[in-house]
Design a protein around this motif. Structure first.
Motif: not given
Length: 572
Positions: A160-165
Motif C-alpha cells: 500500500n505504501s509502495f502504491l502511495i509513492t
C-alpha cells in the motif's frame, strides 16, 4: 522480539513474491485495495505540480501565500473528517464498502477541480477529494492486513505504501506530460478520477475482510475467504484462532458495553494508541508532506526558476520515494518495524541537516541587485526604488520585500548582479527576451544542487522506514473489536498533523526562512528517535490475535537491538 513472540524468518519477502504463482488471489486482494494508496499518493503529487500553473492562471493565488496553502490544505481538512467518519464506517459497514464510498467522493472531487472557474470552486473540489482520501487512508491498509497471511502481512501492507509513492511518481509523469497542453492544471487534476473508477470496478468483485465477517457473525463467508488465502495445512488453525478471538471479544462486549472511556482504560488499546498515533504524528512533523506537496516549489527556492525544470527534478525525488517503498517491502518483515523506523529517522536527521546548511548558504549568498541593470527596465519594484539602503539589496531581499517583486538574473552569469522588478507577465516576458532567468520563489545559487541532493537523501531515508512503518503498525497493533475506531483515530491524527505542517510550511519559510524551517523538522526527527525506542513495540511476525497479549505484557525496552530473555518476558 518484544513480548516473547517468535520472530518471522527472513524468507517473508521471498514468500510474498512467490504468491504471484502460488496464490495470486491474495495479491489480487492486496493490489485492488492498495489503489486507495495510489489515490492518496496521486493527490499528494499532482497538486504540487498543478499549483505552479494554478498560480499562473489565478494571479490572486500567485500573490497570496495563504491561498496557495488553502488549496493544498483544504484537502487535508476534508481528510480529517473522512478519516474520522471512516473509522466508524469500517466497523459499521465493512472495509470494502468504505473503500467504495471513498472512491466515489474522490471521483466527484476530481470532476469539480477540473472544471473549477475560480479558486473557490477549486477549493470545494479539493475538499471532496480530501474526504475520499481520508476514508481510504486507513480502510485500504486495514483490508490488506486482515486479508493477508501472517508471515507476509507486513510486506503486503507495505505494498500500500509502495502504491502511495507510485501514485506520487505517476502524478509527476502526468504533470510533465501536460505542461504544454491547454488548460494544463485542469488535465492534471481531472486525470485523478481514473484510479478511483478502476478501484470501484475491482472492489465490486472482491469479498469483505474475513475478520470483519467473523465479527458480524458471518462465519461461513469468512471461512470461504480464508480457505482461498491460507494453504490447506494452515487454514483450519487460523480459522479456529480467529473464531476464538472473536468469541472472546463478543463475550467481553456483552458483559460490559464497549465505550470510549472503557477503550482508553484498556491497557493494550492505550499502549497501542501511544505507539500508533505517535508514529503518525512524527511521520508528518518530520516534514515529509512539505517535501511532497511543495517539492517543485522547494526546487525553485533552491534556485531553479523554470516550472518544467522544477517538475523534472521533483520527478527524481518521487522516483526515489517509490524505490524506497520497494525496499520497505523487502525489509519490513526481515529487519522489523522498530529497527527500520530507527534507521530511517537517523538518515532523516542527517539529510535535514544538509538541507538546513544548503538553504542557509543560499539565503545569505544570493546575487546582488544592480541599480544600473534595474533601471534598464521600465518596471522597477516599488520597494527597491524607495529603499534607503538599495545598494545593499540582494535577490533574497528583493523577493522578501513584497510578493509583487521578482528577480531578473544576469544573462551571462546568474550569480552576477541582476534586477529587482515588479512581478507580472510584462516584466517576466521582458526579462526572458534577453535570455535571462526570472525568479519569484528562490534565487540563483551555486549550491542549489546540494538542496536536490539533500531532498533525494531525505526521501530515500524516509520512504523505507517512516514512510511505511506507521501504516503497518497501525494496521496490526489494535485488538479486533477496537481496530476500526482506533484505526480511524490514528488516521485522523495523520491528517490533522499533515494539515498543521502543510498549512504552515510556506508561511514559515517566509517568516523565518527555508533553512530554519528544515532545522525545526530535523529537531523533531531527533526527538522521534527516542519516542520509537521507548514506546513502539516490535510486531514483526506476531499473529494478529496475539498482539493484544504482547501489548499487555510488554515493558519499556531501551536496548531495542537485544532479544529479551524468558525471565524478562515473564517479569514484563
Amino acid at each position: 522480539m518484544e513480548g516473547g513472540v517468535p520472530e518471522a524468518d527472513m524468507s517473508a519477502f521471498r514468500e510474498c513474491l512467490s504468491l504471484s504463482w502460488k496464490n495470486p488471489y491474495v495479491l489480487r486482494l492486496a493490489f485492488s485495495a492498495g489503489i486507495g494508496g495510489l489515490l492518496f499518493g496521486y493527490d499528494t503529487g499532482v497538486i504540487s505540480g498543478a499549483l505552479l500553473y494554478i498560480r499562473d492562471d489565478f494571479k490572486a493565488v500567485d500573490r497570496k501565500t495563504w491561498l496557495q496553502e488553502a488549496i493544498v490544505s483544504v484537502a487535508l481538512a476534508g481528510a480529517i473528517i473522512g478519516a474520522a467518519v471512516g473509522g466508524w464506517m469500517n466497523d459499521r459497514f465493512g472495509r470494502k464498502k468504505s473503500i467504495i464510498v471513498a472512491d466515489t467522493l474522490f471521483l466527484i472531487g476530481s470532476v469539480i477541480m477540473a472544471a473549477a472557474p475560480n479558486p473557490s470552486i477549486l477549493i470545494v473540489g479539493r475538499f471532496f477529494v480530501g474526504l475520499g482520501v481520508g476514508m481510504a487512508s486507513m480502510a485500504s491498509p486495514l483490508y490488506i492486513s486482515e486479508a493477508s497471511p501472517t508471515r507476509v502481512r507486513g510486506a503486503l501492507v507495505s505494498l500500500n505504501s509502495f502504491l502511495i509513492t507510485g501514485g506520487q511518481f505517476l502524478s509527476y509523469l502526468i504533470n510533465l506530460a501536460f505542461t504544454k497542453a491547454p488548460g494544463t492544471w485542469r488535465w492534471m487534476l481531472g486525470v485523478a478520477a481514473a484510479p478511483a473508477i478502476i478501484q470501484v470496478v475491482l472492489m465490486l468483485s472482491l469479498p469483505e475482510s474475513p475478520r470483519w465477517l467473523f465479527r458480524k457473525g458471518r462465519e461461513d463467508e469468512g471461512k470461504e475467504i480464508l480457505k482461498k488465502i491460507y494453504p490447506p495445512n494452515e487454514v483450519e488453525a487460523d480459522i479456529q484462532a480467529l473464531k476464538d478471538s472473536v468469541s472472546m471479544e463478543i463475550q467481553d462486549t456483552e458483559a460490559s458495553k464497549v465505550s470510549f472511556v472503557k477503550m482508553l482504560k484498556t491497557t493494550s488499546v492505550r499502549r497501542g494508541l501511544y505507539a500508533g498515533m505517535g508514529l503518525q504524528i512524527f511521520q508528518q512533523f518530520v516534514g515529509i508532506n512539505t517535501v511532497m506537496y511543495y517539492s517543485p516549489t522547494i526546487v525553485q527556492l533552491a534556485g531553479f526558476a523554470s516550472n518544467r525544470t522544477a517538475l523534472l527534478l521533483s520527478l527524481i525525488t518521487s522516483g526515489l520515494n517509490a524505490f524506497g517503498s520497494i525496499l520497505s517491502i523487502y525489509f519490513i518483515d526481515k529487519t522489523g518495524r522498530k529497527k527500520l523506523a530507527l534507521f530511517s529517522l537517523c538518515g532523516v536527521v542527517l539529510s535535514l541537516a544538509l538541507l538546513t546548511a544548503t538553504f542557509r548558504q543560499t539565503e545569505t549568498h544570493s546575487p546582488m541587485i544592480s541599480t544600473a541593470d534595474t533601471s534598464y527596465f521600465n518596471s522597477t519594484c516599488p520597494g527597491f526604488s524607495t529603499a534607503v539602503n538599495s545598494p545593499e539589496w540582494d535577490c533574497m531581499m528583493c523577493l522578501k520585500a513584497s510578493p509583487q517583486c521578482g528577480f531578473c538574473a544576469s544573462g551571462s552569469n546568474k550569480l552576477l548582479p541582476g534586477s529587482c522588478l515588479i512581478s507580472n507577465d510584462a516584466s517576466k516576458n521582458e526579462c526572458k527576451k534577453d535570455d535571462r532567468a526570472w525568479y519569484t520563489k528562490g534565487c540563483p545559487s551555486k549550491t542549489g544542487w546540494l538542496a536536490i541532493l539533500g531532498m533525494g537523501l531525505y526521501i530515500i531515508c524516509f520512504s523505507p522506514g517512516m514512510g511505511t512503518v506507521p501504516w503497518v503498525v497501525n494496521s496490526e497493533i489494535y485488538p479486533l473489536r477496537y481496530r476500526g475506531i482506533c484505526g480511524g483515530m490514528a488516521s485522523t491524527t495523520v491528517w490533522v498533523s499533515n494539515l498543521i505542517v502543510s498549512q504552515s510550511f510556506l508561511s514559515l519559510t517566509q517568516a523565518i526562512g527555508t533553512a530554519w524551517t528544515f532545522m525545526i523538522f530535523g529537531f523533531v526527527a531527533f526527538i522521534a528517535i527516542f519516542f520509537v525506542i521507548i514506546f513502539v513495540p516490535e510486531t514483526k511476525g506476531v499473529p494478529m490475535e496475539e498482539v493484544e497479549m504482547m501489548l499487555n505484557e510488554r515493558a519499556v525496552q531501551f536496548k531495542f537491538w537485544e532479544k529479551r530473555s524468558d525471565s524478562q518476558n515473564l517479569k514484563s
